[in-house]
Write an enzyme that holds these catalytic residues in place. Structure first.
Site, PDB file in Angstrom:
ATOM      1  N   SER A   1       0.845  -1.194   0.000  1.00 32.74           N
ATOM      2  CA  SER A   1       0.000   0.000   0.000  1.00 32.74           C
ATOM      3  C   SER A   1       0.878   1.240   0.000  1.00 32.74           C
ATOM      4  O   SER A   1       2.112   1.153   0.021  1.00 32.74           O
ATOM      5  CB  SER A   1      -0.914   0.007   1.234  1.00 32.74           C
ATOM      6  OG  SER A   1      -0.137   0.087   2.424  1.00 32.74           O
ATOM      7  N   LYS A   2       0.235   2.392   0.014  1.00 35.12           N
ATOM      8  CA  LYS A   2       0.965   3.659  -0.052  1.00 35.12           C
ATOM      9  C   LYS A   2       1.947   3.824   1.107  1.00 35.12           C
ATOM     10  O   LYS A   2       2.981   4.466   0.968  1.00 35.12           O
ATOM     11  CB  LYS A   2      -0.021   4.834  -0.068  1.00 35.12           C
ATOM     12  CG  LYS A   2      -0.789   4.962  -1.374  1.00 35.12           C
ATOM     13  CD  LYS A   2      -1.712   6.158  -1.350  1.00 35.12           C
ATOM     14  CE  LYS A   2      -2.479   6.286  -2.671  1.00 35.12           C
ATOM     15  NZ  LYS A   2      -3.405   7.442  -2.653  1.00 35.12           N
TER      16      LYS A   2
END
Length: 474
Positions: free
Chosen positions: A242-243
């Site tokens: 994820s980010k």
């Protein structure tokens, strides 16, 4: 396996090309190439509120950068809405679908009742066998599939193996919303059939959709494509990528200075393997690729491994080709425009090309390469870093004065005479070579570290090298 293999990559244009999506595209591409088939590209843009042309462009750009071409023009799922409606009308006529007039409030009540009874919150089939004459006024119906209520649906997955789902666990899910727009579940099936897709290769997070989509294929009397649900990519901590792990989009990796061939190699090895091979050419990837060697476990993204692999590809890439990749990187890098502008003149491009053999030996990314190469476009008098300032003491400046005289006498500005002259000077003065090379490096680059000193001299050329040495000489 027959050579009429057709795969598809079907991203939603709601953002960049996620690195997981890039790996899915790569697996589809490799599989189709291995069998001499086709990979089609479908843009699943039915979510009009979130789909943007900017995102479509970003996806196409990311695929192009990675070298993953597709056959034919990209297909817009939204443009096929009339076809989706046509199929639903056919299912209504065949009795494999029906209109459901349950209101949102009634559906909420069904879910609450199911929860209270400890059951999954599903539609209870209220309108499954009712006649349309019983329809309430003022309610636009949804269209639901009339799913089998007994038996089981089997997905013989090429990666996950045999997956069996009892049909009682598959409710009469919605095919078309009350506003006449198709659901994702229906649109995917219709598009895959019409596009002639033979193999669906996608993330394992879609495995829950596989049984429902299989029901639609069978309700329509269509062949069900072979399916392969590949493992997800996790971050170094084992959580879904994820980010918060940093870079998640393909364009970010380009801006971080990675080469597309290194990214292809690294992504291919995330979930797929061929023996102990780590560095695999594109030709061998195509030759060896198969779903039988794709594992079921989630793959962990290791940035250090990617960096080391990228360093290998930088060293192995032809200088002219690497220069092209360097320009592409600069066009997308922060503050890259100034360097790219400097590189546009033929003379400067030749300077950069001459410097590449030395530069690429020491850099693992194009970011590092650009930093190491910065001496090429710095203007005189050079700014010097702290390490270079310490090197350039009075003794060093005196050595540089001597070297200016020695090197001025060299007209054939190539490695052998330059190296011979510097070594001869060091022996004459009874100095270790480092005591001579360090001041020379600091004067030529303004830095305490740099590529090999003879590489730097050759890249800068005779006139510029002598001028920089004179600037710092006593």
């Amino acid at each position: 396996m027959a050579q009429d293999i057709v795969t598809r990559f079907a991203p939603s244009p709601t953002g960049f090309l996620h690195i997981g999506g890039a790996r899915t595209a790569l697996f589809n591409w490799l599989f189709s190439k291995h069998f001499g088939g086709k990979m089609l590209l479908r843009i699943e843009d039915t979510d009009r509120a979130r789909s943007t042309q900017e995102a479509v462009d970003a996806i196409l750009d990311g695929l192009t950068w990675l070298g993953l071409d597709w056959d034919g023009d990209p297909i817009s799922q939204f443009a096929r809405v009339d076809r989706h409606k046509e199929v639903v009308d056919q299912m209504l006529a065949d009795g494999t679908a029906y209109r459901c007039y349950s209101t949102p409030e009634e559906l909420d009540a069904m879910r609450e009742k199911a929860r209270a009874e400890g059951k999954p919150p599903r539609y209870d089939g209220t309108w499954r066998d009712k006649d349309a004459s019983q329809a309430p006024a003022g309610v636009d119906p949804v269209i639901r599939i009339k799913a089998p209520q007994e038996g089981e649906t089997v997905v013989d997955d090429m990666v996950q193996g045999r997956v069996v789902i009892p049909n009682k666990d598959l409710d009469d899910f919605v095919l078309m919303r009350s506003d006449g727009t198709p659901t994702y579940m229906l649109a995917v099936v219709v598009d895959d059939h019409d596009m002639g897709v033979t193999h669906i290769i996608r993330g394992v997070d879609h495995l829950t959709n596989a049984a429902r989509q299989t029901l639609i294929f069978k309700a329509l009397g269509w062949d069900v494509p072979a399916m392969a649900h590949i493992p997800l990519i996790h971050g170094p901590d084992g959580a879904k990528l994820s980010k918060r792990h940093g870079a998640t989009g393909a364009e970010t990796y380009r801006a971080m200075g990675y080469l597309p061939q290194a990214m292809r190699n690294y992504l291919a090895r995330l979930g797929w393997s061929h023996g102990d091979e780590e560095i695999i050419s594109l030709e061998d990837m195509i030759k060896w690729f198969g779903m039988d060697a794709v594992g079921q476990s989630a793959a962990r993204f290791d940035f250090k491994k990617l960096e080391n692999l990228n360093g290998h590809y930088m060293r192995a890439t032809d200088d002219a080709e690497l220069l092209d990749h360097w320009k592409i990187y600069l066009a997308h890098a922060d503050n890259g425009e100034a360097v790219l502008s400097w590189m546009t003149t033929p003379a400067n491009e030749q300077v950069a090309l001459a410097a590449l053999p030395g530069l690429k030996e020491r850099a693992k990314t194009l970011v590092e390469l650009t930093e190491s190469a910065s001496y090429l476009w710095r203007q005189r008098p050079l700014d010097t870093d702290e390490k270079a300032q310490k090197i350039l003491d009075d003794d060093a400046r005196a050595i540089l004065g001597d070297l200016h005289g020695v090197l001025s006498g060299i007209s054939d500005w190539v490695a052998e005479p330059l190296e011979t002259a510097v070594k001869a000077y060091a022996e004459q003065k009874e100095l270790k070579l480092g005591k001579v090379a360090q001041p020379l490096r600091a004067a030529l680059t303004g830095r305490g570290t740099s590529p090999g000193i003879y590489d730097v001299l050759i890249a800068l050329g005779r006139e510029e090298s002598l001028a920089r040495i004179k600037d710092q000489a006593a």
